[in-house]
Design an enzyme around this catalytic site. Structure first.
Site, mmCIF file in Angstrom:
data_model
loop_
_atom_site.group_PDB
_atom_site.id
_atom_site.type_symbol
_atom_site.label_atom_id
_atom_site.label_comp_id
_atom_site.label_asym_id
_atom_site.label_seq_id
_atom_site.Cartn_x
_atom_site.Cartn_y
_atom_site.Cartn_z
ATOM 1 N N ASP A 1 0.727 -1.270 -0.111
ATOM 2 C CA ASP A 1 0.046 -0.086 0.138
ATOM 3 C C ASP A 1 0.803 1.261 -0.189
ATOM 4 O O ASP A 1 0.485 2.163 -0.522
ATOM 5 C CB ASP A 1 -0.808 0.016 1.178
ATOM 6 C CG ASP A 1 -0.341 -0.053 2.387
ATOM 7 O OD1 ASP A 1 1.079 -0.276 2.424
ATOM 8 O OD2 ASP A 1 -0.782 -0.220 3.551
ATOM 9 N N HIS A 2 2.201 1.309 0.230
ATOM 10 C CA HIS A 2 2.706 2.316 0.690
ATOM 11 C C HIS A 2 3.464 2.875 -0.598
ATOM 12 O O HIS A 2 3.938 4.069 -0.488
ATOM 13 C CB HIS A 2 3.880 2.367 1.796
ATOM 14 C CG HIS A 2 3.075 2.398 3.058
ATOM 15 N ND1 HIS A 2 2.298 1.615 3.622
ATOM 16 C CD2 HIS A 2 3.626 3.318 4.055
ATOM 17 C CE1 HIS A 2 1.964 2.102 4.766
ATOM 18 N NE2 HIS A 2 2.680 2.983 5.226
ATOM 19 N N ASP B 1 3.729 -1.196 11.841
ATOM 20 C CA ASP B 1 3.017 0.128 11.173
ATOM 21 C C ASP B 1 2.398 0.581 12.618
ATOM 22 O O ASP B 1 1.688 0.196 13.410
ATOM 23 C CB ASP B 1 1.998 0.020 10.196
ATOM 24 C CG ASP B 1 1.716 1.375 9.667
ATOM 25 O OD1 ASP B 1 2.262 1.693 8.505
ATOM 26 O OD2 ASP B 1 1.145 2.142 10.200
ATOM 27 N N ARG C 1 -1.289 12.313 10.066
ATOM 28 C CA ARG C 1 -0.039 13.254 10.515
ATOM 29 C C ARG C 1 -0.275 14.392 9.718
ATOM 30 O O ARG C 1 -0.300 14.537 8.442
ATOM 31 C CB ARG C 1 1.086 12.190 9.723
ATOM 32 C CG ARG C 1 1.047 10.729 10.701
ATOM 33 C CD ARG C 1 2.292 10.560 11.218
ATOM 34 N NE ARG C 1 2.210 9.573 12.527
ATOM 35 C CZ ARG C 1 2.602 8.378 12.576
ATOM 36 N NH1 ARG C 1 3.190 7.908 11.248
ATOM 37 N NH2 ARG C 1 2.386 7.711 13.327
#
Ligand code: MIC
Ligand code: SF4
Length: 756
Positions: free
Chosen positions: A99-100, A164, A452
Site C-alpha cells: 500500500d505504501h 506500522d 499525520r
C-alpha cells in the site's frame, strides 16, 4: 504451520475465546478486583498468566499475539531480518499488504500501472518471500493495510502486532493491536513471545451521541488536544460509556487509529451491536455469533464503568452532544480547535487562508461511511451547481470500499464536483504525491483527513501548513477554498448566491452489502521450500543484511556529538519517507537520508546539517556520520522530548547503528522508536535531569562509562568533556531489562535470536 487465508478463520477466534473464562479468573484473583477490557485481552494473551507482570508502566511482559501484519515499506526490512533466522516458515498467521509504494500522480488507473512497473523488484521479493515462509500476500491495489485488516482479520478480544504505527486501527473492533518495529515482528514470526511494557490504562468515558457535522474523527482530535502527542505514551486508551454505541465500528477504528498520534500503545473499544453489524456486513457472521456468546468477556466488568477512576490511571470525559467538529494543525496533530474558531486562529497566527489542496482518505478515514458522508456534502454542492475551489483528492481505503462506493454512486457525487480518485493506497499521506502546483519553500495551506501533519510529510515541502479534520469537513473546505468560512454554520458564498450545507448523513454500512471488487489476496505456497527468493547483488532497492558487530566490552569514550535535535524530531525527521521509500529494503542506500529533516541546534540555518568537530566545517548529517564512521570516530545524537515520535519504521534506528552511532540521548522517547533502538543494539538513554540537554555543546566529546555493569533500573554515567578542558558528569536513565542488555551486548536482538 500457521493457517493464512484471506480472513481469520472462526476456529482461531474460538480457540482464543475458550481461554477467556479461565484467564480472566486468574487475572481477577491476582489483581483482586474487577477488570477493564484491555486487561482481559492482555491476560488472555499472556505467555504465562500466573507470572505476568502487573506493575503498569514498569514491568515487561511476554504476550502471544494471534496475528502479525506488515505493510510493504516496513515488511522488506522485517523479512530481510526474518530470512537470516533460517526458519522454514512463520509461526503465527502473518500477512503482507502492498500500500505504501504507490505514487499519486494522475489518478487510480495510471498510478497503479506505473507503481507495478517501478516497484516490480520489491513486489516480486515480497510475493516470493511471503510464498516461501507461509505468509499471506495482499497485492498492490487491494487497499491500505489497516482497512484491509479491519475488514478481513480483526476480531473482538484478539491481539495482533503490526509493523506500522497505525496498527491500533483494529481496536475499533475490540482488538488489542499494537504497532511495532520489524524486529519485534520477527520475534513473533519466529515463535517467540512479543515482549513489551505492561501498559498503563487511560479511560475515556463517552456520553451523549454523535450527531450533525461532528464525527468520530472529532473525538480523537479532541482527545489529542487534551493528551498531546506524548500524553498516551506507554498506555492503552480504553473507551467506554453510553456514547460508544453511537459510533460505528469504522468510526471507532478512526479513533483508535489516531491514538498513535498521542503515543498510545493502542486504543480499544468494547464489543457492541455496531461491531456485530460490521462483522456481519464483511462476511464474518460466524465470528459475530461467537462474539455474542462471549460478550461479557469483550467489555469491561460492570464495576469498572461505575467507578472508572478506581481502575484507570486517568479518566477523560467527553460529552458527544457538546463536541463540535475540529481542525488540528499545522505541523502537529495536537494543536486543536473547533472549526468555529479556525478563522480567528488563522488570522491571529497568519496562516494562509486560501486552501491549496484538500485530501480525503488514509488508513484513518477511508471507510464506506467516511466516503459516504463526504459524498453527501458533495451531492448538496452538485445540486446547487457548485464545484470545489481547490483540488480534492480521494483515496479509498480498500478495493472493497472502492468497488462499493463506485456502485453506490458516491464516487460519481465526488467526481461531479471536481474530485480526483486515487489508487487504494497511502499515496499523499506518506509523501507519495507528485505535486507540481507549489514550488519548494512556498508557504501554503492544505487540509486532509489523514492522521499525520509533520512538516514536509505530504508533499516534501516543509513550508506547507497541513491541517487535519474529518472527511466531510475537508470537503467543506474544498468547497469554500478558504479556512475562514465556517460552512457548518454559515452559507458558502458562490457566483449563484449563498449555499447552505446541511449536516452530512450516510449509512455506516452498505444496504446492498459490500462489493468485494477485484480480489487482491495471494495465499502462500503449500511447500515453501522450493520457492526461490531473489535479491540481486547489484540491486539498488534490496540488500541482504550483515549482522551488526557485537559490543566490544569497552566503555564508549570520546564520542563526537553528531547533532542535537531542537524541538520535534519525529521518525520523519530522522529517516524521511516520500522519495526515500524506494530504499526501504536497502540499508546502505536509505542511510543516505539519515537525520536529513533534523533541526540541529549547532547548525540551525539548514535542517539536516551539522558541524564537523575536527575542522568546524558544515556537512550534511549523513555525510558527517559517514565521515566519522570512516575515521573510526563513534558518535552520539542528542534529542529533545518525545524523540522518534510517529512511524514504526525501524530504519530510523538501523541507520544510526549502521552509520556508527553508539548512543541516542534524549529528554524523552516515543515508545516504538525506543524499542527499535534497543532491538538494533543502540544505547537508548534519557537525561535523568532534562535540563542537562542544555549542557551539551557542539565541540564536546562524550564518554559513556560503566557499561560492563549495565543493569535494569541502574542509571548510566555520561561525562561531557568540553573543549575548554572542563568536564561535567551527568546521569542518564534507561528502560533496559536483562534481555535488552543481552541484545546490546550481542550487537542486536537479531544476533541473539540467530544464536538460539
Ligand atoms: C506512517 O504513517 O508514518 C507510516 C509510513 O505508515 C509508518 C510506517 C513506515 O514508515 O513505513 C508508520 O506509521 O509506522
Ligand atoms: Fe499509510 Fe498514511 Fe496510514 Fe501510514 S498513516 S499507514 S502512510 S495511510
Amino acid at each position: 504451520m500457521a493457517t493464512v487465508g484471506p480472513t481469520t478463520p472462526v476456529e482461531l477466534v474460538e480457540e482464543v475465546y475458550r481461554r477467556f473464562p479461565e484467564r480472566t479468573d486468574v487475572a481477577r484473583r491476582r489483581l483482586g478486583r474487577p477488570l477493564t477490557f484491555a486487561e482481559k485481552v492482555l491476560f488472555a494473551h499472556a505467555d504465562d498468566p500466573e507470572s505476568l507482570g502487573t506493575n503498569r508502566g514498569i514491568d515487561y511482559a511476554d504476550y502471544r499475539p494471534d496475528r502479525v501484519a506488515m505493510q510493504d515499506a516496513t515488511a522488506q526490512m522485517a523479512l530481510l531480518q526474518f530470512m537470516t533466522a533460517g526458519l522454514p516458515h512463520v509461526a503465527v498467521p502473518t500477512t503482507v499488504h502492498c500500500d505504501h509504494l504507490i505514487q499519486a500522480r494522475v489518478g487510480a488507473e495510471a498510478d497503479m500501472k506505473s507503481a507495478l512497473d517501478v516497484n516490480s523488484e520489491v513486489y516480486d521479493f515480497l510475493r516470493t518471500v511471503s510464498a516461501k515462509y507461509g505468509i499471506g500476500f495482499w497485492k498492490p491495489g487491494s487497499g491500505i493495510i489497516h482497512q484491509v485488516v479491519l475488514e478481513q482479520y480483526a476480531f473482538p478480544g484478539g491481539m495482533m502486532i503490526g509493523t506500522d504505527s497505525h496498527t491500533p486501527n483494529a481496536g475499533g473492533l475490540g482488538m488489542v493491536a499494537i504497532g511495532v518495529g520489524g524486529a519485534d515482528a520477527v520475534d513473533v514470526m519466529a515463535g517467540w513471545p512479543f515482549n513489551t511494557r505492561v501498559p498503563k490504562l487511560i479511560g475515556v468515558r463517552l456520553t451523549g451521541r454523535l450527531d450533525g457535522w461532528t464525527s468520530a474523527k472529532d473525538v480523537i482530535l479532541k482527545v489529542a488536544g487534551i493528551l498531546t502527542v506524548k500524553g498516551g505514551t506507554g498506555a492503552i486508551v480504553e473507551y467506554f460509556g453510553p456514547g460508544a454505541e453511537s459510533i460505528s465500528a469504522t468510526g471507532k477504528a478512526t479513533i483508535c487509529n489516531m491514538g498513535a498520534e498521542i503515543g498510545a500503545t493502542c486504543s480499544l473499544f468494547p464489543y457492541d451491536y455496531r461491531s456485530a453489524m460490521f462483522l456481519e456486513s464483511t462476511g464474518r457472521e460466524d465470528i459475530a455469533a461467537l462474539a455474542g456468546r462471549y460478550a461479557d468477556h469483550l467489555r469491561p466488568d460492570p464495576e469498572v464503568e461505575g467507578h472508572p477512576e478506581r481502575y484507570y490511571d486517568r479518566v477523560i470525559d467527553i460529552d458527544l452532544d457538546e463536541l463540535e467538529p475540529h481542525v488540528v494543525g499545522p505541523h502537529t496533530p495536537d494543536l486543536d480547535r473547533p472549526v468555529s474558531e479556525l478563522a480567528r486562529c488563522a488570522a491571529s497566527e497568519g496562516y494562509p487562508l486560501e486552501v491549496s489542496a484538500a485530501l480525503v482518505g488514509s488508513c484513518t478515514n477511508s471507510s464506506y461511511e467516511d466516503i459516504g458522508r463526504a459524498a453527501h456534502v458533495a451531492r448538496q454542492a452538485r445540486a446547487a451547481g457548485i464545484k470545489v475551489r481547490t483540488p480534492l483528492l480521494i483515496t479509498p481505503g480498500s478495493e472493497q470500499v472502492r468497488a462499493t462506493i463506485e456502485r453506490d454512486g458516491y464516487l460519481e457525487d465526488l467526481e461531479a464536483i471536481g474530485a480526483t480518485v486515487l489508487a487504494n493506497a497511502c499515496g499523499p499521506c506518506i509523501g507519495q504525491w507528485q505535486r507540481d502546483d507549489i514550488q519548494p519553500g512556498q508557504v501554503n495551506t492544505i487540509v486532509s483527513s489523514f492522521n499525520r501533519n509533520f512538516p514536509a510529510r505530504n508533499d516534501g515541502n516543509a513550508s506547507t501548513l497541513s491541517f487535519i479534520a474529518s472527511p466531510e469537513t475537508v470537503v467543506g473546505y474544498a468547497l469554500t477554498g478558504r479556512l475562514d468560512i465556517d460552512f457548518t454554520r454559515e452559507p458558502i458564498p458562490t457566483a449563484n448566491g449563498a449555499v447552505r450545507l446541511d449536516p452530512p448523513h450516510a449509512d455506516e454500512l452498505p444496504a446492498k452489502g459490500f462489493d468485494p471488487g477485484e480480489s487482491g489476496f495471494v495465499g502462500p505456497a503449500e511447500d515453501g521450500s522450493a520457492v526461490e527468493v531473489i535479491v540481486r547483488p547489484d540491486s539498488e532497492r534490496l540488500e541482504l543484511l550483515e549482522p551488526f558487530p557485537a559490543w566490544d566490552g569497552n566503555d564508549f569514550l570520546g564520542l563526537a556529538v553528531l547533532m542535537k535535535a531542537v524541538g520535534k524530531c519525529t521518525t520523519d525527521h530522522i529517516s524521511p519517507a516520500g522519495k526515500w521509500l524506494k530504499y526501504r529494503g536497502h540499508l546502505s542506500n536509505i542511510s543516505r537520508n539519515l537525520f536529513t529533516g533534523v533541526n540541529n541546534a549547532f547548525s540551525l540555518d539548514e535542517p539536516g546539517t551539522g558541524v564537523d568537530r575536527r575542522d568546524g566545517s558544515i556537512k550534511s548529517l549523513p555525510d558527517l556520520a559517514k565521515a566519522y564512521k570512516e575515521a573510526g570516530i563513534g558518535w552520539i545524537a542528542v534529542g529533545d522530548e518525545n524523540y522518534g515520535e510517529g512511524s514504526s519504521r525501524e530504519h530510523a534506528a538501523m541507520e544510526p547503528r549502521f552509520m556508527g552511532g553508539k548512543v541516542i540521548l534524549v529528554r524523552s522517547f516515543a515508545r516504538i522508536h525506543e524499542a527499535n533502538l534497543k532491538k538494533q543494539g543502540v544505547l537508548a538513554l534519557t537525561f535523568a535531569n532534562p535540563d542537562d540537554y542544555e549542557r551539551i555543546l557542539v565541540d564536546d566529546t562524550i564518554d559513556v562509562v560503566g557499561l560492563a555493569d549495565l543493569a535494569p533500573g541502574k542509571p548510566v554515567t555520561v561525562r561531557i568533556n568540553h573543549a575548554n578542558g572542563k568536564t561535567t558528569e551527568i546521569q542518564a536513565t534507561h528502560t533496559m531489562s536483562d534481555e535488552h542488555i543481552a541484545w546490546f551486548r550481542a550487537g542486536s536482538a537479531l544476533n541473539v535470536l540467530r544464536r538460539q
